[in-house]
Design an enzyme around this catalytic site. Structure first.
Site, mmCIF file in Angstrom:
data_model
loop_
_atom_site.group_PDB
_atom_site.id
_atom_site.type_symbol
_atom_site.label_atom_id
_atom_site.label_comp_id
_atom_site.label_asym_id
_atom_site.label_seq_id
_atom_site.Cartn_x
_atom_site.Cartn_y
_atom_site.Cartn_z
ATOM 1 C CE LYS A 63 -3.096 0.053 3.291
ATOM 2 N NZ LYS A 63 -3.870 0.321 4.527
ATOM 3 C CE LYS A 96 -2.361 -1.308 10.641
ATOM 4 N NZ LYS A 96 -2.914 -0.575 9.494
ATOM 5 C CG ASP A 142 -5.789 0.148 11.789
ATOM 6 O OD1 ASP A 142 -5.527 0.368 10.598
ATOM 7 O OD2 ASP A 142 -6.494 -0.822 12.132
ATOM 8 C CG ASN A 175 -11.240 8.746 10.999
ATOM 9 O OD1 ASN A 175 -11.928 9.711 11.297
ATOM 10 N ND2 ASN A 175 -10.004 8.814 10.582
HETATM 11 N N1 GLU Z 1 -4.020 2.542 9.610
HETATM 12 C C1 GLU Z 1 -4.030 3.201 8.341
HETATM 13 C C2 GLU Z 1 -3.806 2.184 7.250
HETATM 14 O O1 GLU Z 1 -4.261 1.062 7.357
HETATM 15 C C3 GLU Z 1 -3.136 4.431 8.288
HETATM 16 C C4 GLU Z 1 -1.706 4.231 8.607
HETATM 17 C C5 GLU Z 1 -0.890 5.510 8.705
HETATM 18 O O2 GLU Z 1 -1.404 6.607 8.511
HETATM 19 O O3 GLU Z 1 0.302 5.377 8.977
HETATM 20 O O4 GLU Z 1 -3.235 2.443 6.215
#
Ligand code: GLU
Length: 447
Positions: free
Chosen positions: A116, A128, A168, A243
């Site tokens: 991603k 993560k 998250d 969100n």
């Molecule tokens: N938790 C979000 C995701 O799944 C954002 C992560 C971030 O902004 O570092 O991409």
């Protein structure tokens, strides 16, 4: 050995070595499915243990998080940070606080995050983290003490150039505030770039809160444009009411579509007139209440406690709640009801069986690693602003986000064409993300 044999051999090793982690296996399998075609054309990607190295996190940290509840009892939770891959930049990815969090879940999310983040075109690696802490029903001061304890351990592993966590599920602006406060206190330095999703008055970026939801909708707008149509006039069903869901609804309405249903873990609401966003925001963001409260004010809407939100007929479906929430049966219902596009606001919300059906039916399908990349991309924009001690206006930041989503769409679409499967965004996203990371890994040698 054919590419297929090579990939399935590595997959077997991954499954054996990471026993009992089905979500992680699922995330790896989904990417591996697309790799066979890459290896056929570019066999060198199987050299130097590249795929094996990609599957193994650079570092996995598990730690104890003790905290005291309001009644004076000591509680113990488990904290995680998986620093997955840093060839493109510092590890970047959110923290999830939810009772279901375990190492396998964090690894699945971290693995997805690598590709991603690569797709955003910005210099961020993948990571993560999170905890099995359940914020539900906890008081403000319990949340604060938990966050402080979590950061007391995490602080030694993160940094502006090392690893930059964000939110998250279960971690929003409030939690980022407590985490940042504790980091600042422990390190005695105002290192703005160590976390993203900060408050607007202390280093946060405009549009970060809205970014994932807005980005999903921009991606859908691009997909529909490629099909010669648009969001305007379309009925949209969005699962979740956090969100991602809230700001996807906002952007759908701004672009002339009608969001007619959303949900939380207690059930879903249907409002054929279009969801009243102010009411939803008040219930979810201000009161931190349940979705059923919506129908107490809005009499024309219905609350359904049991059943699937995907039973509601729609043109566009946006799963924005959690992993594996959209099943084979749901896909059948959506296809029967004429859905034309599905985009994943959550990470891996569609089961592999459901995905297969959407692909066979020719539904435009955007995988999370492309469709929900707007959140992390705007986090990278927050890092840029922090590094230059600047802060940009809302409209400018939103334009940057829209441009990034357009680029991601273009990249996925071109890659799917290049590999002979035009319109297959899953293949396009997996390959485009993989190639970028793999090329960087080759450049840096066996590390
Ligand atoms: N938790 C979000 C995701 O799944 C954002 C992560 C971030 O902004 O570092 O991409």
């Amino acid at each position: 050995m054919t590419g297929n044999e090579q990939v399935s051999k590595i997959y077997d090793v991954v499954v054996n070595r990471n026993a009992g982690e089905p979500l992680f296996h699922q995330a790896v399998a989904e990417v591996f499915e697309s790799l066979t075609v890459v290896l056929k054309r570019h066999p060198h990607y199987a050299n130097f243990g590249l795929i094996e190295r990609l599957c193994e996190p650079e570092r996995q940290i598990i730690f104890r998080v003790p905290w005291t509840d309001d009644a004076g009892n000591v509680r113990v939770n488990r904290g995680f940070r998986v620093q997955y891959n840093s060839v493109l930049g510092p590890y970047k990815g959110g923290l999830r606080f939810h009772p279901s969090v375990n190492l396998g879940m964090v690894k699945f999310l971290g693995f997805e995050q690598i590709f991603k983040n690569a797709l955003t075109g910005l210099p961020i690696g993948g990571g993560k983290g999170g905890s099995d802490f359940d914020p539900k029903g906890r008081s403000e001061s319990e949340i604060m003490r938990f966050c402080q304890s979590f950061m007391t351990e995490l602080q030694r592993h993160i940094g502006e150039y090392t690893d930059v966590p964000a939110g998250d599920i279960g971690v929003g602006g409030r939690e980022i505030g407590y985490l940042f406060g504790q980091y600042k206190r422990l390190t005695n330095s105002y290192e703005s770039g160590v976390l993203t999703g900060k408050g607007l008055t202390w280093g946060g970026s405009q549009v970060r809160k809205e970014a994932t939801g807005y980005g999903v909708t921009y991606f859908v707008a691009n997909m529909l444009e490629a099909k010669g149509t648009e969001i305007s006039g379309k009925k949209v069903v969005i699962s979740g009411s956090g969100n991602v869901a809230i700001y996807a609804i906002e952007k759908v309405h701004q672009l002339g579509g009608t969001a007619i249903a959303c949900s939380d873990s207690s059930g879903y609401i249907v409002d054929e007139d279009g969801i009243d966003l102010e009411l939803l925001k008040d219930i979810k963001e201000v009161q931190r209440g349940r979705i059923c409260e919506y129908v107490e004010t809005r009499k024309s809407a219905r609350f359904i406690e049991n059943g699937s939100i995907w039973d509601v007929p729609c043109d566009v479906a946006l799963p924005c709640a959690t992993q594996n929430e959209l099943t084979e049966q749901d896909a059948k219902t959506l296809i029967k009801n004429g859905v034309i596009a599905v985009a994943e606001g959550a990470n891996m919300p569609t089961t592999p069986e459901a995905l297969k059906l959407f692909r066979e039916a020719g539904v435009a399908f955007a995988p999370g690693k492309a469709a929900n990349a707007g959140g992390v991309a705007t986090s990278a924009l927050e890092m840029q602003q922090n590094a230059s001690r600047d802060s940009w206006h809302f409209d400018y930041t939103d334009e940057r986000l829209a441009a990034i989503m357009r680029d991601i769409h273009g990249r996925c679409s071109e890659t799917s064409e290049e590999f002979g499967k035009p319109g297959d965004y899953v293949l396009g996203a997996n390959i485009a993300g993989f190639v970028k990371v793999a090329d960087a890994m080759f450049s840096m040698g066996v590390i």
